[in-house]
Design a protein around this motif. Structure first.
Motif, PDB file in Angstrom:
ATOM      1  N   PRO A 108       0.835  -1.197   0.000  1.00  0.00           N
ATOM      2  CA  PRO A 108       0.000   0.000   0.000  1.00  0.00           C
ATOM      3  C   PRO A 108       0.872   1.250   0.000  1.00  0.00           C
ATOM      4  O   PRO A 108       2.006   1.250   0.480  1.00  0.00           O
ATOM      5  CB  PRO A 108      -0.798  -0.122   1.309  1.00  0.00           C
ATOM      6  N   ALA A 109       0.328   2.322  -0.573  1.00  0.00           N
ATOM      7  CA  ALA A 109       1.086   3.573  -0.666  1.00  0.00           C
ATOM      8  C   ALA A 109       0.100   4.727  -0.789  1.00  0.00           C
ATOM      9  O   ALA A 109      -1.118   4.535  -0.918  1.00  0.00           O
ATOM     10  CB  ALA A 109       2.034   3.547  -1.868  1.00  0.00           C
ATOM     11  N   ARG A 110       0.643   5.934  -0.730  1.00  0.00           N
ATOM     12  CA  ARG A 110      -0.140   7.155  -0.942  1.00  0.00           C
ATOM     13  C   ARG A 110       0.474   7.955  -2.083  1.00  0.00           C
ATOM     14  O   ARG A 110       1.687   8.049  -2.201  1.00  0.00           O
ATOM     15  CB  ARG A 110      -0.125   8.026   0.311  1.00  0.00           C
ATOM     16  N   ILE A 111      -0.384   8.525  -2.919  1.00  0.00           N
ATOM     17  CA  ILE A 111       0.089   9.407  -3.977  1.00  0.00           C
ATOM     18  C   ILE A 111       0.411  10.763  -3.371  1.00  0.00           C
ATOM     19  O   ILE A 111      -0.439  11.393  -2.734  1.00  0.00           O
ATOM     20  CB  ILE A 111      -0.961   9.553  -5.086  1.00  0.00           C
ATOM     21  N   LEU A 112       1.645  11.210  -3.563  1.00  0.00           N
ATOM     22  CA  LEU A 112       2.043  12.520  -3.052  1.00  0.00           C
ATOM     23  C   LEU A 112       1.916  13.605  -4.105  1.00  0.00           C
ATOM     24  O   LEU A 112       1.470  14.718  -3.812  1.00  0.00           O
ATOM     25  CB  LEU A 112       3.484  12.477  -2.535  1.00  0.00           C
ATOM     26  N   SER A 113       2.341  13.296  -5.335  1.00  0.00           N
ATOM     27  CA  SER A 113       2.276  14.298  -6.395  1.00  0.00           C
ATOM     28  C   SER A 113       2.357  13.592  -7.737  1.00  0.00           C
ATOM     29  O   SER A 113       2.721  12.415  -7.822  1.00  0.00           O
ATOM     30  CB  SER A 113       3.420  15.318  -6.263  1.00  0.00           C
ATOM     31  N   ALA A 114       2.012  14.337  -8.781  1.00  0.00           N
ATOM     32  CA  ALA A 114       2.081  13.808 -10.140  1.00  0.00           C
ATOM     33  C   ALA A 114       2.470  14.942 -11.078  1.00  0.00           C
ATOM     34  O   ALA A 114       2.047  16.081 -10.906  1.00  0.00           O
ATOM     35  CB  ALA A 114       0.752  13.200 -10.556  1.00  0.00           C
ATOM     36  N   GLU A 115       3.291  14.602 -12.058  1.00  0.00           N
ATOM     37  CA  GLU A 115       3.764  15.605 -13.011  1.00  0.00           C
ATOM     38  C   GLU A 115       3.760  15.008 -14.407  1.00  0.00           C
ATOM     39  O   GLU A 115       4.379  13.969 -14.642  1.00  0.00           O
ATOM     40  CB  GLU A 115       5.173  16.067 -12.628  1.00  0.00           C
ATOM     41  N   THR A 166       3.048  10.330 -17.226  1.00  0.00           N
ATOM     42  CA  THR A 166       2.935  11.024 -15.946  1.00  0.00           C
ATOM     43  C   THR A 166       3.862  10.354 -14.938  1.00  0.00           C
ATOM     44  O   THR A 166       3.845   9.125 -14.788  1.00  0.00           O
ATOM     45  CB  THR A 166       1.491  10.985 -15.414  1.00  0.00           C
ATOM     46  N   THR A 167       4.691  11.148 -14.281  1.00  0.00           N
ATOM     47  CA  THR A 167       5.585  10.653 -13.238  1.00  0.00           C
ATOM     48  C   THR A 167       4.957  10.953 -11.881  1.00  0.00           C
ATOM     49  O   THR A 167       4.600  12.098 -11.598  1.00  0.00           O
ATOM     50  CB  THR A 167       6.974  11.301 -13.334  1.00  0.00           C
ATOM     51  N   ILE A 168       4.838   9.925 -11.072  1.00  0.00           N
ATOM     52  CA  ILE A 168       4.113  10.024  -9.797  1.00  0.00           C
ATOM     53  C   ILE A 168       5.062   9.729  -8.652  1.00  0.00           C
ATOM     54  O   ILE A 168       5.860   8.783  -8.715  1.00  0.00           O
ATOM     55  CB  ILE A 168       2.947   9.016  -9.781  1.00  0.00           C
ATOM     56  N   VAL A 169       4.983  10.525  -7.601  1.00  0.00           N
ATOM     57  CA  VAL A 169       5.738  10.279  -6.383  1.00  0.00           C
ATOM     58  C   VAL A 169       4.811   9.594  -5.393  1.00  0.00           C
ATOM     59  O   VAL A 169       3.727  10.104  -5.074  1.00  0.00           O
ATOM     60  CB  VAL A 169       6.289  11.581  -5.774  1.00  0.00           C
ATOM     61  N   TRP A 182      -3.677   7.456 -15.851  1.00  0.00           N
ATOM     62  CA  TRP A 182      -3.933   8.346 -14.706  1.00  0.00           C
ATOM     63  C   TRP A 182      -5.377   8.838 -14.713  1.00  0.00           C
ATOM     64  O   TRP A 182      -6.072   8.799 -13.693  1.00  0.00           O
ATOM     65  CB  TRP A 182      -2.937   9.510 -14.754  1.00  0.00           C
ATOM     66  N   ASP A 183      -5.836   9.297 -15.871  1.00  0.00           N
ATOM     67  CA  ASP A 183      -7.196   9.831 -15.971  1.00  0.00           C
ATOM     68  C   ASP A 183      -8.244   8.730 -15.832  1.00  0.00           C
ATOM     69  O   ASP A 183      -9.270   8.903 -15.150  1.00  0.00           O
ATOM     70  CB  ASP A 183      -7.383  10.557 -17.305  1.00  0.00           C
ATOM     71  N   ALA A 218      -5.464  10.899  -7.938  1.00  0.00           N
ATOM     72  CA  ALA A 218      -5.249  12.262  -7.467  1.00  0.00           C
ATOM     73  C   ALA A 218      -4.283  12.239  -6.296  1.00  0.00           C
ATOM     74  O   ALA A 218      -4.189  11.238  -5.564  1.00  0.00           O
ATOM     75  CB  ALA A 218      -6.570  12.907  -7.042  1.00  0.00           C
ATOM     76  N   PRO A 219      -3.529  13.311  -6.095  1.00  0.00           N
ATOM     77  CA  PRO A 219      -2.647  13.394  -4.922  1.00  0.00           C
ATOM     78  C   PRO A 219      -3.421  13.206  -3.625  1.00  0.00           C
ATOM     79  O   PRO A 219      -4.561  13.663  -3.490  1.00  0.00           O
ATOM     80  CB  PRO A 219      -2.064  14.814  -5.028  1.00  0.00           C
ATOM     81  N   GLY A 220      -2.816  12.489  -2.668  1.00  0.00           N
ATOM     82  CA  GLY A 220      -3.444  12.187  -1.389  1.00  0.00           C
ATOM     83  C   GLY A 220      -4.205  10.884  -1.369  1.00  0.00           C
ATOM     84  O   GLY A 220      -4.591  10.391  -0.298  1.00  0.00           O
ATOM     85  N   GLN A 221      -4.412  10.293  -2.543  1.00  0.00           N
ATOM     86  CA  GLN A 221      -5.225   9.080  -2.651  1.00  0.00           C
ATOM     87  C   GLN A 221      -4.441   7.848  -2.236  1.00  0.00           C
ATOM     88  O   GLN A 221      -3.271   7.697  -2.581  1.00  0.00           O
ATOM     89  CB  GLN A 221      -5.680   8.941  -4.103  1.00  0.00           C
ATOM     90  N   PRO A 222      -5.071   6.918  -1.477  1.00  0.00           N
ATOM     91  CA  PRO A 222      -4.418   5.634  -1.201  1.00  0.00           C
ATOM     92  C   PRO A 222      -4.419   4.768  -2.449  1.00  0.00           C
ATOM     93  O   PRO A 222      -5.342   4.825  -3.260  1.00  0.00           O
ATOM     94  CB  PRO A 222      -5.277   5.033  -0.083  1.00  0.00           C
ATOM     95  N   ILE A 223      -3.391   3.966  -2.592  1.00  0.00           N
ATOM     96  CA  ILE A 223      -3.208   3.179  -3.807  1.00  0.00           C
ATOM     97  C   ILE A 223      -2.380   1.951  -3.457  1.00  0.00           C
ATOM     98  O   ILE A 223      -1.795   1.873  -2.368  1.00  0.00           O
ATOM     99  CB  ILE A 223      -2.513   4.037  -4.906  1.00  0.00           C
ATOM    100  N   PHE A 224      -2.311   1.004  -4.363  1.00  0.00           N
ATOM    101  CA  PHE A 224      -1.379  -0.112  -4.227  1.00  0.00           C
ATOM    102  C   PHE A 224      -0.326   0.003  -5.329  1.00  0.00           C
ATOM    103  O   PHE A 224      -0.663   0.196  -6.500  1.00  0.00           O
ATOM    104  CB  PHE A 224      -2.102  -1.455  -4.323  1.00  0.00           C
TER     105      PHE A 224
END
Length: 375
Positions: free
Chosen positions: A306-313, A323-326, A347-348, A353-359
């Motif tokens: 599990p992880a959290r999305i911090l940002s995307a560019e 898209t590069t995601i941190v 991504w779309d 979105a940033p802040g979202q939980p993800i795997f």
């Protein structure tokens, strides 16, 4: 009184023809600090200034709490206890490997240096015992460079400078010598400044990273932190990755799989990598990380923390569709940061979105370190 653990502080500014250097940084008292950037950005110039081979009037240098340069003070090169390893191993052809090693040692001791690095210890550290009675002409490029490093250490330095020491070697020779350089990093209680154009070397060796461009340091900090910053060029490289500190938890001999712990996650990798507690570095490439909102019921992929999305560019130009995601590992994003690179369409479509939980579906975990060779 000198503080041996104070590390290094360097500040240099000046003009060399059309090139201007304006750079300053601090480095800890042990470990590898890598200088990384395009050709001509000033990496070697900084090393030469630290060695006293290039003098900038606007300069300051302190090593282990002892000032070597400031306005009105400039220690000449032979008074600076520095080991300098160049791209080419310049050994004395008329001396054996033993003679080359002993030359550095005797010269330092005659000058009053305290013997911190002993002959037998350096020979063992670099695996030089089988080479001692051989002439430089009979050694491979990697073997000559190991002897060159040993000679530098036996000069009893307070600081080790390594200027692209592997650039003259092919990939096989590099792979053979890198484990010895890792031993240096993990064993020696002195700062090592390492210049390289090869990001794979930096990932394996560096503790801290200085990114340079046009005579300036654009970013500095721990390697993994800079790798995971989307505003820096490392994250835009096709081979973008993050290198994490890991320790072996256990090994499953039935399936030949080792479990590692990293900050915020447990990861699996095929192979046996030592007993529990063994330290390694694992490399996670951005291209090897996919994102799923819900874990699939069955998959061949071993790692899906599990992880959290911090940002995307989103990239531009040829990379406009990517898209590069941190990501921050851990259910609450409390762990280490890694990168993922997916298409903008994915991504779309996933509604991310940033802040979202993800795997984070990690397709491959590569070891950035390997066990030292058997002697």
């Amino acid at each position: 009184m000198k503080d041996e653990d104070a590390g290094l502080t360097a500040r240099f500014a000046g003009q060399l023809g059309t090139f201007r250097l304006h750079a300053g940084f601090d480095a800890p008292g042990r470990g590898v600090t890598a200088l990384f950037g395009p050709s001509g950005c000033g990496k070697t110039t900084i090393l030469r200034a630290i060695a006293g081979l290039r003098r900038f009037e606007d300069g300051f240098l302190s090593v282990g709490g002892e000032i070597w340069q400031r306005p009105g003070l400039f220690l000449v090169p032979h008074r600076r206890p520095i080991g300098y390893v160049f791209q080419e191993a310049s050994l004395f052809p008329h001396l054996t490997a033993r003679g080359n090693l002993d030359y550095g040692r005797r010269r330092a001791l005659r000058g009053g240096a305290r013997e911190v690095f002993r002959f037998d210890e350096v020979v063992d550290l670099l695996g030089l015992a089988p080479l001692l009675d051989r002439a430089p002409a009979t050694l491979s490029g990697g073997e000559r460079q190991r002897v060159s490093v040993g000679r530098a250490l036996l000069s009893q330095p307070r600081l080790l400078l390594m200027d692209e020491p592997l650039s003259a070697l092919d990939r096989f020779a590099k792979d053979a010598i890198l484990p010895y350089f890792e031993r240096l990093r993990d064993t020696l209680a002195l700062p090592i400044l390492y210049v390289s154009h090869d990001i794979a070397e930096v990932e394996r060796l560096a503790d801290r990273l200085l990114l340079m461009r046009a005579g300036e340091i654009t970013a500095e900090g721990p390697l993994a932190e800079l790798q995971a910053r989307p505003d820096l060029p490392l994250a835009r490289l096709p081979e973008a990755a993050v290198t994490l500190a890991a320790r072996v938890l256990d090994h499953d001999p039935l399936y030949g799989i080792t479990r590692f712990t990293v900050s915020g996650a447990t990861l699996l990798a095929p192979g046996a990598f030592g007993p529990p507690g063994t330290a390694h570095r694992v490399r996670i490439a951005a291209s090897d990380v996919a994102l799923v909102r819900d874990p699939p019921a069955a998959t061949s992929i071993l790692n899906m923390p599990p992880a959290r999305i911090l940002s995307a560019e989103t990239g531009d130009g040829p990379a406009a569709g990517m898209t590069t995601i941190v990501l921050a590992l851990g259910a609450e994003g409390e762990g280490a940061r890694i990168l993922a690179r997916i298409t903008r369409r994915s991504w779309d479509m996933l509604g991310l979105a940033p802040g979202q939980p993800i795997f984070a579906q990690i397709k491959g975990v590569a070891l950035a370190t390997v066990p030292p060779p058997e002697e």
